[in-house]
Design an enzyme around this catalytic site. Structure first.
Site, PDB file in Angstrom:
ATOM      1  N   GLU A 130       7.896 -50.234 -51.913  1.00 18.24           N
ATOM      2  CA  GLU A 130       7.649 -51.509 -51.219  1.00 18.24           C
ATOM      3  C   GLU A 130       6.714 -51.276 -50.040  1.00 18.24           C
ATOM      4  O   GLU A 130       6.734 -50.209 -49.420  1.00 18.24           O
ATOM      5  CB  GLU A 130       8.982 -52.079 -50.739  1.00 18.24           C
ATOM      6  CG  GLU A 130       8.907 -53.443 -50.091  1.00 18.24           C
ATOM      7  CD  GLU A 130      10.284 -54.040 -49.825  1.00 18.24           C
ATOM      8  OE1 GLU A 130      10.346 -55.032 -49.083  1.00 18.24           O
ATOM      9  OE2 GLU A 130      11.291 -53.515 -50.354  1.00 18.24           O
ATOM     10  N   GLU A 134       6.401 -58.126 -42.029  1.00 22.91           N
ATOM     11  CA  GLU A 134       7.543 -58.990 -41.714  1.00 22.91           C
ATOM     12  C   GLU A 134       7.346 -59.524 -40.296  1.00 22.91           C
ATOM     13  O   GLU A 134       7.348 -58.753 -39.329  1.00 22.91           O
ATOM     14  CB  GLU A 134       8.856 -58.207 -41.807  1.00 22.91           C
ATOM     15  CG  GLU A 134       9.155 -57.710 -43.218  1.00 22.91           C
ATOM     16  CD  GLU A 134      10.395 -56.847 -43.282  1.00 22.91           C
ATOM     17  OE1 GLU A 134      11.227 -57.092 -44.167  1.00 22.91           O
ATOM     18  OE2 GLU A 134      10.524 -55.919 -42.441  1.00 22.91           O
TER      19      GLU A 134
END
Length: 241
Positions: A130, A134
């Site tokens: 990943e 964010e």
């Protein structure tokens, strides 16, 4: 130059070579750049299911991802085991090394995360790799970049230098076999050569509420809170062979 946005007297120009394209469908070189006049479900999937995950306090509802001159991603309160319901889209197919860009206005509110990221994991029959942007709703002048290789997390907090909820900004991930670079409005803000993921992944954008157990990280969303983010464009250009 590609598509240009003007906000607050500042010009934001997407630097990706794919920005001359305005379609979800990849061109012959594998590039796409989608401004979301519509949401083409041949290439994008909208999440719609009850979600049980220790880090999340929301389910997913496809109706909360609405296209038309950009993509609005909403988060709303609900009655249920999870207190909220949010919006998430992902590419139908995996992509690999190259440059990924998103022009985003982030959602605001404690306990809320606006995500622009690449992901693969056991749900897709692979290990967990990943790469994330964010953006914190509790303080939208800050974000976290994070990356996983085979389930091992590394992360770095980023001071953006502006309020990401006040208007669109250009976020980018430049992923190569030996390094990852994260950019904001064309400026490099972080680079790593440690634990670089190698699996092909799917591109996502979402808005979600963190579980209350993670309040020390992202805050706690108050009951009844609603918010939204907007993606003006999501793009990818594969690395040259």
């Amino acid at each position: 130059m590609g598509t240009v946005w003007r906000w607050g007297g500042v010009i934001l120009a997407a630097v990706l070579s794919a920005t001359s394209i305005n379609a979800a469908e990849p061109d012959a070189a594998g590039r796409f750049s989608d401004g979301f006049d519509t949401l083409d479900e041949r290439f994008w999937h909208r999440a719609h299911y009850r979600f049980s995950h220790p880090d999340f306090d929301n389910d997913w509802d496809a109706s909360l991802a609405q296209a038309g001159d950009g993509l609005v991603l909403s988060l709303l309160p609900q009655d249920g085991e999870n207190r909220f319901v949010g919006a998430s889209i992902r590419r139908q197919e995996t992509t690999h090394f190259g440059r990924y860009e998103a022009v985003l206005t982030a959602a605001k509110g404690p306990g809320i995360i606006t995500g622009f990221f690449l992901y693969t994991g056991p749900a897709y029959g692979t290990r967990h790799d990943e790469i994330d942007w964010e953006i914190f709703g509790k303080d939208t002048t800050t974000a976290q970049v994070a990356w996983w290789r085979d389930g091992e997390l590394r992360s770095q907090k980023i001071d953006l230098g502006f309020d990401a909820a006040q208007g669109p900004n250009l976020y980018a991930i430049d992923w190569a076999p030996d390094r990852i670079r994260w950019y904001v409005n064309g400026a490099l803000v972080f680079e790593t050569r440690e634990g670089v993921p190698e699996m092909p992944q799917r591109l996502f954008a979402n808005v979600w509420a963190v579980d209350r157990s993670l309040a020390s990280w992202a805050g706690e969303a108050p009951a009844g809170h609603s918010t939204r983010a907007k993606a003006y464009r999501l793009s990818h250009a594969p690395a040259p062979e």
